[in-house]
Scaffold this active site. Structure first.
Site, PDB file in Angstrom:
ATOM      1  N   LYS A 165       2.596  -3.829   6.374  1.00 34.94           N
ATOM      2  CA  LYS A 165       2.928  -3.832   4.932  1.00 34.94           C
ATOM      3  C   LYS A 165       4.428  -3.577   4.749  1.00 34.94           C
ATOM      4  O   LYS A 165       5.088  -4.218   3.932  1.00 34.94           O
ATOM      5  CB  LYS A 165       2.109  -2.763   4.196  1.00 34.94           C
ATOM      6  CG  LYS A 165       0.612  -3.023   4.169  1.00 34.94           C
ATOM      7  CD  LYS A 165       0.264  -4.225   3.307  1.00 34.94           C
ATOM      8  CE  LYS A 165      -1.237  -4.454   3.185  1.00 34.94           C
ATOM      9  NZ  LYS A 165      -1.566  -5.738   2.523  1.00 34.94           N
ATOM     10  N   TYR A 189      -1.108  -0.976  10.833  1.00 32.16           N
ATOM     11  CA  TYR A 189      -1.468  -1.572   9.536  1.00 32.16           C
ATOM     12  C   TYR A 189      -0.364  -1.292   8.509  1.00 32.16           C
ATOM     13  O   TYR A 189       0.122  -2.198   7.830  1.00 32.16           O
ATOM     14  CB  TYR A 189      -2.815  -1.013   9.057  1.00 32.16           C
ATOM     15  CG  TYR A 189      -3.013  -1.131   7.575  1.00 32.16           C
ATOM     16  CD1 TYR A 189      -3.204  -2.368   6.978  1.00 32.16           C
ATOM     17  CD2 TYR A 189      -2.968  -0.004   6.747  1.00 32.16           C
ATOM     18  CE1 TYR A 189      -3.350  -2.483   5.603  1.00 32.16           C
ATOM     19  CE2 TYR A 189      -3.118  -0.111   5.378  1.00 32.16           C
ATOM     20  CZ  TYR A 189      -3.305  -1.349   4.810  1.00 32.16           C
ATOM     21  OH  TYR A 189      -3.439  -1.459   3.447  1.00 32.16           O
ATOM     22  N   SER A 226       0.839  -1.199   0.000  1.00 31.48           N
ATOM     23  CA  SER A 226       0.000   0.000   0.000  1.00 31.48           C
ATOM     24  C   SER A 226       0.870   1.244   0.000  1.00 31.48           C
ATOM     25  O   SER A 226       1.973   1.241   0.573  1.00 31.48           O
ATOM     26  CB  SER A 226      -0.856  -0.022   1.268  1.00 31.48           C
ATOM     27  OG  SER A 226      -1.421   1.246   1.497  1.00 31.48           O
TER      28      SER A 226
END
Ligand code: UD1
Length: 348
Positions: free
Chosen positions: A151, A147, A123
């Site tokens: 990644k 989060y 992302s």
């Protein structure tokens, strides 16, 4: 045969269509924690071809290893993971377990089955607060929430793996803001509860399920004061996966932005959605949302140069397609009466 983790989800269902339409065979694996496999029945209707489905969790290494061997998988597209920023602040360990540990187990299963080609869904959140715009792949990384850090850690892990073993070929795709839906209106984003993201929220206001949009701040240093993002049509995003898969001929890790390079403001999105849907989308100006940046958009030139890929769909098309999906399926896949195209189902 391509293994698609998170195959029943929003991105997964659209990637399934891209793969099937390109003549590839697909086995989708999903734990269905945030998705509904009705999406895959609809994928079969769209493509006129069947795919296989396995109800399993990527943390179940044995199940994944069996799927890899039984279906003679040659490459994996890894989309499975948790993705809500707010939830990741409240439950970081759940995020590390699902995303980081889940990926480690998947990689271990792949190694055992001698499958060493992987496309990973990362992302643009790994960039954190932009030091300059547009964001190219060389921009320093600094995710600002758990989060985003999952990644980031997975990206680093994959790069280390490629350095240690030249048999691995890995594509790392940094998504900007995927929106829209397949033009059939059969598949699309189906958020559980009240949507966190802008376009699903706007769509639910347009269809009458929510009262009004709260615009999170109009005092940013942007032309209309609202946040600017790089919205990308999910069908363009899906085609990027196919392109990168076809380009993983060299060993090593290839990191690519998937964005349009064009920024649109929150108010522009609301106005465009109103125009294409013919519905009014009332809004009010609220406080800034914690952790948001003023503007974030991609430099997509590397993707075009390396993969020959670029997005082609406009914001109007994203909104029109999102609206078709939302208006045809006001409750998403829940209560879907669509059982004509039964899946080949297996439990891992
Ligand atoms: C968010 C996540 C990002 C994730 C991406 C997935 C945050 C901080 N970032 O990106 O990590 O990869 O979703 O698509 O959550 N907005 C409103 N009202 C709303 C919702 C959003 O005004 O009800 C505004 C936001 O302030 C922002 C823009 O709309 O300016 C886009 O927000 P959103 O769709 O949530 O995406 P991101 O925050 O860019």
């Amino acid at each position: 045969m391509i293994l698609l983790t998170g195959g029943a989800g929003y991105i997964g269902s659209h990637v399934s269509v891209a793969l099937l339409d390109a003549g590839l065979d697909v086995i989708a694996v999903d734990n269905l924690s945030n998705s509904n496999n009705a999406s895959l029945e609809r994928v079969q209707s769209i493509c006129g071809r069947s795919l296989a489905f396995c109800h399993a969790d990527i943390r179940n290494e044995e199940a994944i290893c069996n799927v890899l061997r039984d279906y003679e998988v040659t490459a994996v597209i890894h989309l499975a993971g948790l993705k809500a920023v707010g939830e990741s602040n409240a439950e970081p360990m759940t995020y590390y377990e699902n995303n980081v540990l889940g990926t480690m187990r998947l990689l271990s299963a792949m190694k055992r089955a001698s499958v060493k080609t992987l496309v990973f869904s990362s992302s643009a959140t790994v960039y954190g607060i932009p030091a300059y715009l547009p964001l190219d792949e060389k921009h320093p990384l600094g995710p600002t929430n758990p989060y985003g850090r999952t990644k980031f850690f997975i990206e680093e892990m994959l790069k280390d793996l490629c350095k240690s073993d030249p048999d691995w070929r890995v594509g790392i795709l940094r998504y900007f803001n995927p929106v829209g839906a397949h033009e059939s209106g059969l598949i699309g984003e189906d958020p559980v509860g009240i949507p966190n993201n802008l376009v699903p929220f706007v769509a639910q206001v347009a269809v009458g399920k929510l009262e009004k949009v709260r615009v999170c701040g109009n005092d940013y240093d942007t032309p209309d004061g609202t946040g600017i993002r790089d919205f990308i049509h999910v069908v363009d995003l899906a085609s990027g996966h196919l392109c990168v898969l076809n380009h993983l001929k060299q060993p090593g890790a290839l990191t690519v932005n998937l964005g349009t390079g064009i920024g649109h403001s929150v108010l522009e999105v609301i106005q465009t959605f109103e125009a294409v849907s013919g519905r009014s989308v009332p809004y009010e100006i609220g406080e800034r949302r914690t952790g948001d940046v003023a503007a974030c958009y991609a430099d997509p030139t590397f993707a075009e140069k390396t993969l020959g890929w670029k997005s082609v769909r406009s914001l109007a098309q994203m909104c029109a397609d999102h609206w078709r999906w939302q208006s045809k399926n006001p409750d998403g896949y829940r209560g879907a009466q669509y059982q004509t195209n039964k899946l080949k189902f297996r439990v891992g």
